[in-house]
Design a protein around this motif. Structure first.
Motif, short mmCIF file in Angstrom:
data_model
loop_
_atom_site.label_atom_id
_atom_site.label_comp_id
_atom_site.label_asym_id
_atom_site.label_seq_id
_atom_site.Cartn_x
_atom_site.Cartn_y
_atom_site.Cartn_z
N VAL A 287 0.84 -1.20 0.00
CA VAL A 287 0.00 0.00 0.00
C VAL A 287 0.88 1.26 0.00
N ALA A 288 1.90 1.27 0.84
CA ALA A 288 2.78 2.46 0.91
C ALA A 288 3.48 2.69 -0.43
N GLU A 289 3.93 1.60 -1.07
CA GLU A 289 4.59 1.74 -2.37
C GLU A 289 3.62 2.27 -3.42
N ALA A 290 2.37 1.78 -3.37
CA ALA A 290 1.37 2.23 -4.33
C ALA A 290 1.07 3.72 -4.14
N ILE A 291 1.01 4.15 -2.89
CA ILE A 291 0.72 5.57 -2.61
C ILE A 291 1.84 6.46 -3.16
N LYS A 292 3.07 6.01 -3.05
CA LYS A 292 4.18 6.79 -3.63
C LYS A 292 4.01 6.91 -5.15
N ILE A 293 3.73 5.78 -5.79
CA ILE A 293 3.60 5.77 -7.25
C ILE A 293 2.41 6.63 -7.69
N LEU A 294 1.27 6.45 -7.03
CA LEU A 294 0.05 7.14 -7.45
C LEU A 294 0.09 8.64 -7.17
N SER A 295 0.91 9.02 -6.20
CA SER A 295 1.04 10.46 -5.94
C SER A 295 2.20 11.05 -6.75
N GLY A 296 2.72 10.25 -7.69
CA GLY A 296 3.70 10.77 -8.65
C GLY A 296 5.13 10.84 -8.14
N GLN A 297 5.46 10.02 -7.14
CA GLN A 297 6.79 10.13 -6.55
C GLN A 297 7.64 8.88 -6.80
N LEU A 298 7.92 8.64 -8.08
CA LEU A 298 8.67 7.44 -8.45
C LEU A 298 10.08 7.44 -7.85
N ASP A 299 10.59 8.64 -7.57
CA ASP A 299 11.96 8.72 -7.05
C ASP A 299 12.07 8.21 -5.62
N VAL A 300 10.96 8.06 -4.92
CA VAL A 300 11.07 7.58 -3.54
C VAL A 300 10.58 6.13 -3.35
N VAL A 301 10.26 5.43 -4.44
CA VAL A 301 9.86 4.02 -4.26
C VAL A 301 11.05 3.24 -3.72
N SER A 302 10.74 2.20 -2.95
CA SER A 302 11.81 1.41 -2.32
C SER A 302 12.53 0.56 -3.36
N LYS A 303 13.82 0.47 -3.20
CA LYS A 303 14.62 -0.32 -4.14
C LYS A 303 14.90 -1.70 -3.56
N GLY A 304 15.12 -2.67 -4.45
CA GLY A 304 15.55 -3.99 -4.01
C GLY A 304 14.40 -4.86 -3.54
N LEU A 305 14.76 -6.02 -3.01
CA LEU A 305 13.79 -7.02 -2.57
C LEU A 305 13.73 -7.02 -1.04
N LEU A 306 12.55 -6.74 -0.51
CA LEU A 306 12.37 -6.74 0.95
C LEU A 306 12.00 -8.15 1.40
N VAL A 307 12.69 -8.65 2.41
CA VAL A 307 12.39 -9.97 2.97
C VAL A 307 12.15 -9.80 4.47
#
Ligand code: ZN
Length: 345
Positions: A205-225
Motif C-alpha cells: 500500500v505504501a509503495e502504491a501511494i508513492k507511485i500514485l502520488s507521482g513520486q517514483l523517485d522515492v519508491v523502495s529499491k531492491g527485494l524486501l524480505v
C-alpha cells in the motif's frame, strides 16, 4: 482549511510526503488489485481508506471460514453464504469510503483477459498466491510500461519488490521462471501467520501511494524480505541486476506468459484440497443447459455467480465463464477428468 471532500484525509494530508497535492493525485488515480485474499484484503483496505479514486478488485475465489484468520475484510456471514471475495471486499469498503469507485471483478486473471482488466491501471498490485499469475503480470507490466508491486507471504515470512519498467529489475531478473509444483512452501504445507501477510500488504500500500502520488523517485529499491517470527527484516540490493542478468523480459522484451506460450490452464489452489480448471480457448459451454442436465440427477445449489454440485465425493463450483473449482482433489489430472466427465470439454 481543507475543502470538505478532503477533510476525511486530514491526518494523511498532514504527512509531509503527501500534502494536499499528493492527496488530490491519489483521488484521481486508478489501482488494480490482482487477488483479494490474505494480502489483497490488506491492500484493498489500505487503498480504499487512503482515498485512491478508483479501485478494481479482481479475484476468482469464494470466502471460506478458514480465510477469516487473516483475510481482514470478510466475516462469518460471507463464508456461510460463499460470497465471491471481490464482491464481499467491495461491499465492506464501499461502506467505509463512499467517495471512491470500487469495481469488483469476479474472474481468474489470465493471458486472454489481462488487457481488458489492467489496461487503465496506474499501478498493479499483487495479491495473488501463485507465481504463474505473477509472471503474467510481470510480462504485462513491461509490455504496457505500467508499474507493479510484487508481494508474497507464507509461514512467518513475506517478500515484496516494487517494479518500475525501465528503471528497476523485474521479477524475472530475480527468479528466472516459476518454481515447479511442490518446490516452494505454500499456505497448505507451511501455513501462514496473519502478521506476515499484513506487513507485506501494508508495504504494498505504501509503495502504491508513492507511485500514485507521482513520486517514483522515492519508491523502495531492491527485494524486501521479512520474517515476523525471527523479527528480521532485510532489503536485498539489486542494483545493476538487470544489465548483469540480461533479463529476457525487462532487457530483451520477451513476454511468453502474455503470449500464451507459457502457463497452464489448471491450478491447484493454495491452502485447499481443490483444483481450478479453465477451459481452453473460447468457452462454448452452455451454462444453463449444463445445469438442467445435472439437475436431473443431482441437487444443485445456485447463486447469481455460480452453481455447485457434489458428485462422487467431488464438489464442483461452476462459474458462468466455464471455469470450475473442483474440491476433493489436489491432483490436476483427476480434476481435468472430473471436469470433462460432468461438464464436458
Ligand atoms: Zn528483468
Amino acid at each position: 482549511m481543507l475543502p470538505n471532500d478532503l477533510d476525511r484525509y486530514s491526518r494523511q494530508i498532514r504527512f509531509s510526503g503527501l500534502r494536499e497535492e499528493g492527496q488530490r493525485r491519489l483521488s484521481q488515480s486508478k489501482a488494480v488489485l490482482c487477488g483479494c485474499g490474505a494480502l489483497g484484503t490488506v491492500i484493498a483496505n489500505g487503498l480504499a481508506r487512503a482515498g485512491v479514486g478508483h479501485l478494481r478488485i479482481i479475484d476468482r475465489d469464494l470466502v471460506e471460514l478458514s480465510n477469516l484468520q487473516r483475510q481482514i475484510l470478510f466475516d462469518e456471514s460471507d463464508a456461510n453464504r460463499s460470497v465471491p471475495k471481490a464482491e464481499a471486499a467491495a461491499t465492506k469498503l464501499q461502506a467505509v469510503n463512499s467517495q471512491i469507485t470500487i469495481e469488483p471483478v469476479i474472474a481468474d486473471l489470465h493471458a486472454r483477459n489481462i488487457d481488458e482488466l489492467l489496461f487503465d491501471a496506474d499501478v498493479i498490485l499483487d495479491g495473488t498466491d501463485n507465481f504463474e499469475t505473477r509472471f503474467l503480470i510481470n510480462d504485462y507490466s513491461h509490455r504496457s510500461l505500467k508499474p507493479w508491486i510484487y508481494g508474497g507471504a507464507v509461514g512467518s515470512t513475506g517478500q515484496s519488490m516494487t517494479i518500475i519498467p525501465g528503471r528497476t529489475p523485474c521479477l524475472r531478473c530475480v527468479i528466472e521462471s516459476p518454481p515447479p509444483p511442490g518446490a516452494m512452501p505454500t499456505c497448505e504445507t507451511s501455513g501462514i501467520l496473519s502478521s506476515a501477510s499484513t506487513i507485506i500488504g501494508a508495504i504494498e500500500v505504501a509503495e502504491a501511494i508513492k507511485i500514485l502520488s507521482g513520486q517514483l523517485d522515492v519508491v523502495s529499491k531492491g527485494l524486501l524480505v521479512v520474517d515476523v517470527w525471527s523479527g528480521r527484516m532485510n532489503r536485498i540490493n539489486l542494483d545493476g541486476l538487470r544489465q548483469k542478468c540480461e533479463c529476457l523480459t525487462c532487457v530483451k522484451g520477451e513476454f511468453p506468459w502474455l503470449e500464451g506460450s507459457r502457463g497452464s490452464q489448471t491450478t491447484s489452489l493454495c491452502g485447499r484440497n481443490a483444483v481450478q480448471v479453465i477451459p481452453a480457448g473460447d468457452v462454448s459451454m452452455d451454462w444453463n443447459a449444463v445445469q438442467s442436465r445435472l439437475a436431473q440427477d443431482y441437487a444443485l445449489q445456485k447463486t447469481p455467480f455460480l452453481f455447485r454440485v457434489t458428485i462422487d465425493g467431488y464438489e464442483l463450483s461452476v462459474f458462468k465463464d466455464g471455469r470450475a473449482i473442483i474440491r476433493g482433489t489436489s491432483d490436476v489430472a483427476i480434476a481435468r477428468s472430473v471436469y470433462a466427465r460432468y461438464l464436458g470439454g
